[in-house]
Design a protein around this motif. Structure first.
Motif, PDB file in Angstrom:
ATOM      1  N   GLY A 126       0.821  -1.200   0.000  1.00 44.08           N
ATOM      2  CA  GLY A 126       0.000   0.000   0.000  1.00 44.08           C
ATOM      3  C   GLY A 126       0.857   1.254   0.000  1.00 44.08           C
ATOM      4  O   GLY A 126       1.972   1.265  -0.515  1.00 44.08           O
ATOM      5  N   SER A 127       0.367   2.295   0.611  1.00 45.38           N
ATOM      6  CA  SER A 127       1.074   3.579   0.612  1.00 45.38           C
ATOM      7  C   SER A 127       2.082   3.716   1.745  1.00 45.38           C
ATOM      8  O   SER A 127       2.762   4.725   1.852  1.00 45.38           O
ATOM      9  N   GLU A 128       2.193   2.687   2.586  1.00 50.30           N
ATOM     10  CA  GLU A 128       3.107   2.766   3.729  1.00 50.30           C
ATOM     11  C   GLU A 128       4.570   2.715   3.307  1.00 50.30           C
ATOM     12  O   GLU A 128       5.449   3.193   4.019  1.00 50.30           O
ATOM     13  N   MET A 129       4.841   2.116   2.149  1.00 50.05           N
ATOM     14  CA  MET A 129       6.203   2.022   1.646  1.00 50.05           C
ATOM     15  C   MET A 129       6.174   2.194   0.137  1.00 50.05           C
ATOM     16  O   MET A 129       5.468   1.473  -0.565  1.00 50.05           O
ATOM     17  N   VAL A 130       6.936   3.155  -0.382  1.00 45.04           N
ATOM     18  CA  VAL A 130       6.989   3.427  -1.813  1.00 45.04           C
ATOM     19  C   VAL A 130       8.223   2.754  -2.404  1.00 45.04           C
ATOM     20  O   VAL A 130       9.337   2.969  -1.934  1.00 45.04           O
ATOM     21  N   ILE A 131       8.001   1.925  -3.435  1.00 46.41           N
ATOM     22  CA  ILE A 131       9.107   1.231  -4.087  1.00 46.41           C
ATOM     23  C   ILE A 131       9.508   1.992  -5.345  1.00 46.41           C
ATOM     24  O   ILE A 131       8.673   2.251  -6.216  1.00 46.41           O
ATOM     25  N   HIS A 132      10.778   2.338  -5.454  1.00 49.68           N
ATOM     26  CA  HIS A 132      11.314   2.988  -6.641  1.00 49.68           C
ATOM     27  C   HIS A 132      12.118   1.955  -7.430  1.00 49.68           C
ATOM     28  O   HIS A 132      13.185   1.525  -6.990  1.00 49.68           O
ATOM     29  N   LEU A 133      11.609   1.540  -8.565  1.00 50.18           N
ATOM     30  CA  LEU A 133      12.315   0.590  -9.418  1.00 50.18           C
ATOM     31  C   LEU A 133      13.272   1.349 -10.327  1.00 50.18           C
ATOM     32  O   LEU A 133      12.857   2.109 -11.199  1.00 50.18           O
ATOM     33  N   LEU A 134      14.564   1.155 -10.106  1.00 49.08           N
ATOM     34  CA  LEU A 134      15.591   1.892 -10.836  1.00 49.08           C
ATOM     35  C   LEU A 134      15.939   1.198 -12.157  1.00 49.08           C
ATOM     36  O   LEU A 134      15.644   0.014 -12.343  1.00 49.08           O
ATOM     37  N   PRO A 135      16.575   1.901 -13.086  1.00 51.73           N
ATOM     38  CA  PRO A 135      17.044   1.265 -14.318  1.00 51.73           C
ATOM     39  C   PRO A 135      18.025   0.137 -14.001  1.00 51.73           C
ATOM     40  O   PRO A 135      18.794   0.220 -13.043  1.00 51.73           O
TER      41      PRO A 135
END
Length: 247
Positions: A110-119
């Motif tokens: 959910g919104s509790e943890m934001v995942i940033h998928l990098l190149p």
């Protein structure tokens, strides 16, 4: 893989000590350790939280590994997670499998943890500089950049571009042109010494098989000197590239 993660922890700790002292979570979804190693983080209060995960050959799917790590990061006060795919090619895993697994993990969190998928790692131009330095001592009047390859349309273009920058031609383990083909072509063109650059992160079953096939190729072309370079491997130089990617 864990050795690489530890080098990254040390580097991040040193960098952050000079900056804000903030602990940032990182995760690299490729390697040989299982999901148990994913949750191992010694000294959370003094070291950045860096985990490893695998797309295949783990006890649980990648998205569950990510969720477990994210829960650990949340307990350490983190709200964002950077995920760096340690893959060299823009193939099915990078373009489809990993994004799908990340989306499943994000839905769970959910919104509790934001995942940033990098190149992915192979998209970083700094990697070519690492390869140039690593293979500078490999002598030859011709070079072959040997990659795993991918069946995904357009997937070979990335390797071809890297090969061009290294002054090499590309060959592939899983698709055409093969190492056999490229050695044959270069030999017919008059090459006497051919350096094979192993475009793989770490040594493993495939690189062992490549070494065996190279012995067979050498018997076929005894007039040519064939030299096989080592994969990229764990090094401070690779950590430099990763640091560049996660920034």
């Amino acid at each position: 893989m864990e050795q690489l993660a530890q080098l990254l922890r040390i580097r991040l700790a040193s960098s952050e000590a000079r900056a804000t002292q903030t602990i940032l979570p990182k995760i690299s979804p490729q390697g040989s350790s299982g999901d148990g190693d994913l949750l191992t983080a010694n000294g959370l209060s003094s070291q950045p939280l860096v985990g490893t995960a695998t797309l295949e050959l783990a006890d649980i799917p990648l998205h569950e590994q990510i969720v477990r790590f994210a829960q650990l990061a949340k307990g350490a006060g983190c709200k964002e997670l950077k995920l760096l795919p340690l893959f060299l090619l823009r193939g099915v895993h990078v373009m489809e499998d990993i994004p799908w697994q990340v989306s499943l993990a994000q839905q769970n969190l959910g919104s509790e943890m934001v995942i940033h998928l990098l190149p992915h790692l192979g998209a970083n131009p700094a990697l070519v500089r690492l390869l140039t330095n690593q293979w500078a001592k490999l002598e030859g009047d011709a070079k072959i950049l040997l990659s795993h390859g991918t069946s995904r349309p357009g997937g070979q273009e990335e390797t071809g571009a890297v090969a061009n920058q290294l002054g090499a031609v590309a060959a592939y383990w899983s698709v055409q042109p093969s190492l056999w083909e490229q050695v044959s072509i270069l030999t017919e063109s008059g090459a006497k010494r051919i350096a094979i650059l192993a475009y793989f992160l770490f040594e493993g079953g495939i690189t062992d098989a490549i070494a065996q096939i190279l012995l067979e190729i050498q018997q076929k072309f005894p007039q040519v000197q064939l030299t096989l370079g080592k994969p990229i491997g764990v090094s401070e130089a690779l950590v430099d590239v990763i640091m560049d990617g996660i920034r």
